[in-house]
Structures are given as structure tokens and as C-alpha cells.
Design a protein around this motif. Structure first.
Motif, PDB file in Angstrom:
ATOM      1  N   SER A 187      24.544  25.553  13.705  1.00  0.00           N
ATOM      2  CA  SER A 187      24.566  27.013  13.645  1.00  0.00           C
ATOM      3  C   SER A 187      25.984  27.551  13.752  1.00  0.00           C
ATOM      4  N   VAL A 188      26.752  27.044  14.714  1.00  0.00           N
ATOM      5  CA  VAL A 188      28.108  27.543  14.948  1.00  0.00           C
ATOM      6  C   VAL A 188      29.041  27.152  13.807  1.00  0.00           C
ATOM      7  N   TYR A 189      28.987  25.890  13.374  1.00  0.00           N
ATOM      8  CA  TYR A 189      29.886  25.435  12.316  1.00  0.00           C
ATOM      9  C   TYR A 189      29.582  26.146  11.004  1.00  0.00           C
ATOM     10  N   HIS A 190      28.299  26.275  10.682  1.00  0.00           N
ATOM     11  CA  HIS A 190      27.931  26.934   9.425  1.00  0.00           C
ATOM     12  C   HIS A 190      28.347  28.394   9.447  1.00  0.00           C
ATOM     13  N   ASP A 191      28.172  29.066  10.572  1.00  0.00           N
ATOM     14  CA  ASP A 191      28.585  30.466  10.668  1.00  0.00           C
ATOM     15  C   ASP A 191      30.094  30.601  10.455  1.00  0.00           C
ATOM     16  N   TYR A 192      30.848  29.674  11.031  1.00  0.00           N
ATOM     17  CA  TYR A 192      32.298  29.669  10.849  1.00  0.00           C
ATOM     18  C   TYR A 192      32.644  29.493   9.372  1.00  0.00           C
ATOM     19  N   MET A 193      31.939  28.592   8.696  1.00  0.00           N
ATOM     20  CA  MET A 193      32.179  28.380   7.268  1.00  0.00           C
ATOM     21  C   MET A 193      31.930  29.660   6.486  1.00  0.00           C
ATOM     22  N   VAL A 194      30.789  30.285   6.731  1.00  0.00           N
ATOM     23  CA  VAL A 194      30.409  31.475   5.970  1.00  0.00           C
ATOM     24  C   VAL A 194      31.394  32.617   6.196  1.00  0.00           C
ATOM     25  N   SER A 195      31.875  32.763   7.431  1.00  0.00           N
ATOM     26  CA  SER A 195      32.787  33.863   7.735  1.00  0.00           C
ATOM     27  C   SER A 195      34.191  33.622   7.202  1.00  0.00           C
ATOM     28  N   ALA A 196      34.579  32.354   6.985  1.00  0.00           N
ATOM     29  CA  ALA A 196      35.955  32.045   6.604  1.00  0.00           C
ATOM     30  C   ALA A 196      36.145  31.762   5.116  1.00  0.00           C
ATOM     31  N   LEU A 197      35.121  31.286   4.430  1.00  0.00           N
ATOM     32  CA  LEU A 197      35.268  30.974   3.006  1.00  0.00           C
ATOM     33  C   LEU A 197      35.430  32.256   2.188  1.00  0.00           C
ATOM     34  N   ARG A 198      36.226  32.164   1.140  1.00  0.00           N
ATOM     35  CA  ARG A 198      36.494  33.327   0.296  1.00  0.00           C
ATOM     36  C   ARG A 198      36.366  32.948  -1.185  1.00  0.00           C
ATOM     37  N   GLY A 199      36.094  33.947  -2.018  1.00  0.00           N
ATOM     38  CA  GLY A 199      36.123  33.797  -3.460  1.00  0.00           C
ATOM     39  C   GLY A 199      35.183  32.742  -3.989  1.00  0.00           C
ATOM     40  N   ALA A 200      35.729  31.916  -4.898  1.00  0.00           N
ATOM     41  CA  ALA A 200      34.909  30.898  -5.560  1.00  0.00           C
ATOM     42  C   ALA A 200      34.348  29.891  -4.574  1.00  0.00           C
ATOM     43  N   ALA A 201      35.115  29.579  -3.516  1.00  0.00           N
ATOM     44  CA  ALA A 201      34.622  28.623  -2.520  1.00  0.00           C
ATOM     45  C   ALA A 201      33.366  29.150  -1.850  1.00  0.00           C
ATOM     46  N   ARG A 202      33.335  30.441  -1.497  1.00  0.00           N
ATOM     47  CA  ARG A 202      32.150  31.025  -0.856  1.00  0.00           C
ATOM     48  C   ARG A 202      30.972  31.035  -1.831  1.00  0.00           C
ATOM     49  N   GLU A 203      31.219  31.389  -3.095  1.00  0.00           N
ATOM     50  CA  GLU A 203      30.139  31.396  -4.079  1.00  0.00           C
ATOM     51  C   GLU A 203      29.562  29.999  -4.269  1.00  0.00           C
ATOM     52  N   ASN A 204      30.429  29.006  -4.352  1.00  0.00           N
ATOM     53  CA  ASN A 204      29.954  27.626  -4.523  1.00  0.00           C
ATOM     54  C   ASN A 204      29.186  27.143  -3.299  1.00  0.00           C
ATOM     55  N   TRP A 205      29.642  27.558  -2.094  1.00  0.00           N
ATOM     56  CA  TRP A 205      28.948  27.154  -0.872  1.00  0.00           C
ATOM     57  C   TRP A 205      27.557  27.769  -0.813  1.00  0.00           C
ATOM     58  N   ASP A 206      27.444  29.056  -1.133  1.00  0.00           N
ATOM     59  CA  ASP A 206      26.141  29.723  -1.121  1.00  0.00           C
ATOM     60  C   ASP A 206      25.196  29.075  -2.130  1.00  0.00           C
ATOM     61  N   ALA A 207      25.726  28.718  -3.300  1.00  0.00           N
ATOM     62  CA  ALA A 207      24.884  28.062  -4.306  1.00  0.00           C
ATOM     63  C   ALA A 207      24.416  26.696  -3.826  1.00  0.00           C
ATOM     64  N   LEU A 208      25.292  25.981  -3.145  1.00  0.00           N
ATOM     65  CA  LEU A 208      24.938  24.667  -2.619  1.00  0.00           C
ATOM     66  C   LEU A 208      23.857  24.794  -1.553  1.00  0.00           C
ATOM     67  N   MET A 209      23.997  25.782  -0.671  1.00  0.00           N
ATOM     68  CA  MET A 209      23.012  25.969   0.384  1.00  0.00           C
ATOM     69  C   MET A 209      21.643  26.369  -0.173  1.00  0.00           C
ATOM     70  N   ALA A 210      21.656  27.052  -1.322  1.00  0.00           N
ATOM     71  CA  ALA A 210      20.395  27.513  -1.918  1.00  0.00           C
ATOM     72  C   ALA A 210      19.746  26.462  -2.805  1.00  0.00           C
TER      73      ALA A 210
END
Length: 292
Positions: A187-210
Motif C-alpha cells: 500500500s505504501v510503496y504503490h502510493d509513493y509510486m502513484v504520487s511521484a510518477l509523471r507523464g508517460a511513466a504514470r500512464e504506462n504504470w496505470d495501464a500496467l496496473m489495469a
């Protein structure tokens, strides 16, 4: 209260002391003594009653109970001239307390701060200078191997934040590393990832999680990432509060679990990382209904 961005690299060191030894050996070429294990030592760097000094974390490399070497881990998010006076105090005091050599490693989230932190500190005595080992974006290794990510998920998270916009396989490796974590750390690590990732990295992470083909071992993790389910978000709020050592009363837990507004839960989750008490996440702690 330190920010979540300040606390997380230090949280990584606390959860996995081997993170600093891995960086020192692989990125800086330091020859460490053949230690038996690494554990946390006291961060209290106080020598005089009038002034208290506390480093962020201290890792002791031990052979049995004997400390062979210590590593002070600090996070520095901006230039601060006071640290050029307090860092030598940390080293001298830990050296005296543990009676072993001491090194300083500093995590900097941006290159500008890293350049400043790398500047040698002249201690006055001829030939005595302190040159910290600085981990900026360029010093974070690129982790693309799932095996390496599972071995050291904290390093995989740092790699994803520093280089995740470059190659998607870096994010895939990080996700594999997160699979090995328990519910609270996930929970803590994933929240840190979501709050810190930007741009294409965040979009790719959200797609991976989904991606439905990417399954997690933890029931909590699956609930957390599946379609933003309200119950998963509520569990994240409670988990984040308890992970920080805050007492969560039955009343607070019930108020969180009965909230059906996902945006409100996201707000409470963000507040959980800076609250002094669990009740502080609410705009009006005495209210009986969720905040709007």
C-alpha cells in the motif's frame, strides 16, 4: 512533519538495510568489510545536552554483535547550508558510539541538489574533507530484471521513479518486485509510486496496473488496483495510518470503511502520510458523515 517524499527513501532503508550496501558497492565501488548481517542502529547523534542531532537512518554492518562499519543514510530535497555542519557531527558521533568507520550516503531526488550535496566539506584540519556519497537520478541503477526487482523491491521502485519514462520494462520489473511485499508495504510503496510518477511513466504504470493478465499474490493488492474499488481505497487509508504507527480507533475505522466516495477516500489517503493523529485526516474530526 516530514513529507512523504522525504520519508520514503528512508523507509526503504529501514525495511531493507541492504539497499545502501548495494548502492555503495555497485554504484560507488566501495569495498565493504565481509559483514555477517546489516541492521538498523540508533539515529541519535547527540553528544551535548544543549543540542540534539538526529540523522535519518543508520545502518550497521555487523559480525555478530560487533559493528564493522556504519552507513548514515540521509534524504536531501534542497540545498541547506546547515547540513554541511551537521553531517560531520553525525559521522563523528556514530563513529564514537559504534566504534567503527562511518560513511554518509545522501539521496537527492533532483540533479541540482545532488550537485550541491557532492561538494566536499572542508573540516578545517588540513587534509580532512568530507565527501558524501550522493545518490541522484544518475546514480540509481536501471532495474529491468524481475529477479533483481524481487530481491530488492525498494531499488526497483527507485529505478522506476528515476527511469520509468524511458522503458516500460523498468515498470514491469518494479511491478514484479511489488508482488513480494506484504499488504502494508504494498500500500505504501504503490502510493509513493502513484504520487511521484509523471507523464508517460504514470500512464504506462496505470495501464500496467489495469492489465487483467498481471495478477498479484496479495488479495489486498488485487483489490487495491482493480477498478478503483471503494473498499480497496478504504483499506489503504487505514493501512497507511497504521503503517505510520498511528492509533486507529474503531470510530475512525468505521467512518473510513463506510465512506462510498472514492475521491474523498483518495483525499484521506493523501493526508494519512502527514497526519499527527488518525483523526487529522478529516476536515472536521467530530463530524459523523464523510467530508464533501
Amino acid at each position: 512533519m516530514p513529507s512523504n517524499a522525504h520519508e520514503m527513501p528512508i523507509e526503504f532503508v529501514k525495511n531493507r538495510p541492504e539497499l545502501v550496501t548495494r548502492l555503495l558497492e555497485d554504484e560507488f565501488g566501495v569495498d565493504l568489510p565481509p559483514y555477517e548481517h546489516a541492521d538498523m542502529a540508533s539515529e541519535n547523534c547527540t553528544r551535548f545536552k544543549t543540542t540534539n542531532f538526529y540523522s535519518d537512518r543508520v545502518v550497521a554492518l555487523r559480525d555478530g554483535s560487533q559493528a564493522l562499519m556504519a552507513v548514515i543514510a540521509e534524504v536531501q530535497r534542497r540545498e541547506d547550508t546547515r547540513k554541511r555542519y551537521s553531517w560531520p557531527v553525525y559521522i563523528a558521533t556514530v563513529r564514537q558510539n559504534l566504534e567503527c568507520p562511518v560513511m554518509l550516503i545522501v539521496f537527492c531526488p533532483d540533479e541540482k541538489t545532488a550537485v550541491w550535496a557532492r561538494e566536499p566539506i572542508d573540516l578545517g584540519q588540513p587534509g580532512m574533507r568530507l565527501v558524501p556519497f550522493v545518490v541522484g537520478p544518475d546514480e540509481i541503477p536501471v532495474v529491468v530484471s524481475a529477479e533483481e526487482a524481487r530481491e530488492l523491491p525498494e531499488l526497483a521502485v527507485l529505478s522506476a521513479l528515476a527511469h520509468g519514462g524511458e522503458e516500460e520494462k523498468i515498470l514491469v520489473a518494479c511491478a514484479e518486485g511489488l508482488k513480494t511485499l506484504n499488504n502494508d508495504d504494498f500500500s505504501v510503496y504503490h502510493d509513493y509510486m502513484v504520487s511521484a510518477l509523471r507523464g508517460a511513466a504514470r500512464e504506462n504504470w496505470d495501464a500496467l496496473m489495469a492489465n487483467p493478465t498481471f495478477t498479484y499474490q496479495s488479495d489486498f493488492a488485487r483489490k487495491y488496483i482493480s477498478e478503483g474499488r471503494v473498499e480497496g481505497k478504504a483499506e489503504c487509508v487505514v493501512s497507511a495510518l497504521r503503517h505510520r504507527g498511528l492509533h486507529v480507533s474503531d470510530e475512525v475505522a468505521e467512518r473510513i470503511s463506510t465512506c462510498t466516495d472514492p475521491d474523498q477516500l483518495d483525499t484521506w489517503h493523501a493526508r494519512a502520510f502527514s497526519a499527527n493523529a488518525a483523526e487529522d485526516i478529516f476536515d472536521n474530526p467530530g463530524a459523523s458523515t464523510p467530508d464533501q
